[in-house]
Scaffold this active site. Structure first.
Site, short mmCIF file in Angstrom:
data_model
loop_
_atom_site.label_atom_id
_atom_site.label_comp_id
_atom_site.label_asym_id
_atom_site.label_seq_id
_atom_site.Cartn_x
_atom_site.Cartn_y
_atom_site.Cartn_z
N GLU A 41 0.81 -1.21 0.00
CA GLU A 41 0.00 0.00 0.00
C GLU A 41 0.85 1.27 0.00
O GLU A 41 0.41 2.33 0.41
CB GLU A 41 -0.97 0.02 1.19
CG GLU A 41 -1.79 -1.24 1.36
CD GLU A 41 -2.72 -1.50 0.19
OE1 GLU A 41 -2.83 -0.65 -0.69
OE2 GLU A 41 -3.32 -2.59 0.16
N ASP B 161 -1.47 -1.20 -9.68
CA ASP B 161 -1.64 -2.63 -9.44
C ASP B 161 -1.70 -3.35 -10.78
O ASP B 161 -2.44 -2.95 -11.68
CB ASP B 161 -2.95 -2.90 -8.68
CG ASP B 161 -2.78 -2.73 -7.19
OD1 ASP B 161 -1.68 -2.36 -6.74
OD2 ASP B 161 -3.76 -2.96 -6.46
#
Length: 437
Positions: free
Chosen positions: A161, A353
């Site tokens: 993250e 991502d």
């Protein structure tokens, strides 16, 4: 897992092989998390993936016949497209790759087409873990897993993250232990033999991050409410800095920095991440959320931002491919304009991502391939990888990063708020028990 392999990793490998055949270095750094590496290496994956693709091929053929009987030529063409897509994926996986996705990535990395990096062992949210031993183990296992499957140690890491915490006094989210001084995450990164990691632009420039998943995973109103209740204001650096450069990460003990950071470019990131303002929301692209009840295939396009699922138009792959080329042209111009006039050695890092491409945004892999072709031909910029840039043009400045992440708002509140604090009441005692044992 099967969707990710079929829709993201196999198309990405095929695209990078095509680029390599044309003499185009990939310009791509891929962080393969240890969990993903173990899944891709699992002995049962070939059988499971084969069964999955066989089922997709069968339902695609059945839907093709059904739509033809119903005299629906557009749906018939869409069903035939997915039948062929999954048949080609199965053939590519078995015949071209021999069922070895990791080997294909390793081959691309050895040829310089792709750079491989790692991630935390189990994607633990590192700043909020209670024990330094746990953080060190997350990174040590990440390095060892990478070495086992790719034959060499990684040079960089995607911190889960993009979450970072500098050294200093630390208070547990649970309040179960007294505040104490802890080293910053850069110390653990250096201890694992890693050289760099990316961070969100808000951590360098101040202000608030626009986040990473707002359009796909979170309800924006809920997050904004949580931010107001639980998140402290994001600290601002003392002096303005340029996000188009890398930096040495300052250590809390004032010793010589050992690792560097690259800055997530906000303009290009928003253009790709946002389903509202970015490319994935284009009406021609495949609608992710609507599936046929006969076999789960997707036969419809986004159509419009406010179009009800019942009113979605039938997907046209050719039209979507053309839009991907248009968006690739736009992205390249955006990159060129962002770097124009920047002080050398400037670098623009656009991290996402991997499964955003191909899975969430089906045309995303084709878009990546088109972008890299166009950037390779550009006279204004040069494509590279993060590690190559760090090696050839190391940072010249040191920055003391504040605490933060790439989550909505730029801080920890997605992972630390009143709705999820009970999780830390379980994690921290589990950490203590593990290390006591």
């Amino acid at each position: 897992m099967c969707e990710a392999v079929a829709e993201t990793y196999l198309p990405l490998i095929a695209a990078l092989r095509r680029l390599r055949a044309k003499g185009i270095p990939g310009g791509l750094t891929l962080s393969v998390s240890p969990v993903l590496a173990e899944q891709l290496a699992h002995s049962e994956l070939p059988e499971i993936l084969g069964e999955y693709l066989d089922e997709r091929i069968r339902t695609g053929a059945e839907d093709t016949e059904r739509f033809a009987r119903e005299d629906s030529p557009e749906l018939t063409a869409a069903a035939r497209y997915w039948h062929d897509f999954h048949a080609e994926a199965l053939s590519f996986y078995r015949n071209d790759l021999g069922g070895d996705v990791l080997g294909a990535f390793r081959d691309l990395a050895e040829s310089g087409t792709l750079e491989l990096a790692t991630c935390g062992a189990t994607h633990a949210y590192l700043p909020l873990l209670g024990r330094d031993e746990t953080i060190a183990l997350q990174l040590e296992l990440a390095r060892r897993t990478h070495e086992r499957y790719f034959g060499q140690a990684p040079r960089g890491i995607w911190l889960p993250e993009m979450a970072y915490r500098p050294g200093g006094m630390w208070t547990s989210p649970t309040g179960a232990a007294p505040a104490r001084h802890r080293p910053g995450l850069e110390e653990h990164v250096a201890g694992a033999g890693l050289s760099w990691f990316p961070v969100d632009a808000a951590m360098l420039l101040g202000g608030r991050s626009f986040g990473s998943y707002p359009d796909f995973f979170h309800t924006r109103t809920d997050l904004q409410n949580a931010a107001a209740a639980d998140s402290p204001p994001h600290p601002r650096p003392r002096a303005p800095r340029d996000s188009h450069h890398s930096y040495w990460v300052a250590r809390s003990n004032d010793r010589t920095p050992q690792v560097g950071c690259f800055i997530r470019d906000p303009r290009t990131s928003l253009q790709v991440w946002s389903g509202e303002q970015g490319y994935p929301g284009d009406g021609a692209y495949l609608e992710f959320h609507k599936k046929a009840d006969s076999g789960g295939q997707r036969y419809w396009c986004v159509t419009g931002p406010d179009t009800d699922l019942a009113d979605k138009a039938v997907y046209d792959p050719a039209a979507a491919t053309e839009r991907a080329k248009v968006h690739a042209d736009h992205f390249v111009k955006l990159v060129e304009s962002s770097l124009r006039g920047a002080e050398a050695p400037a670098v623009l890092v656009a991290p996402f991502d991997a499964e955003l491409f191909g899975h969430w945004w089906y045309e995303g892999v084709a878009w990546i391939e088109a972008v890299l072709k166009r950037l390779h031909a550009s006279e204004q910029v040069e494509i590279t990888t993060v590690g190559r840039q760090w090696q050839e043009s190391p940072a010249r400045q040191v920055v003391a990063l504040p605490e933060g992440s790439w989550g909505e708002g730029g801080h920890h509140y997605v992972w630390r708020n009143r709705q999820v604090d009970w999780i830390w009441d379980l994690i921290h005692p589990a950490e203590d028990e593990l290390w006591q044992l």
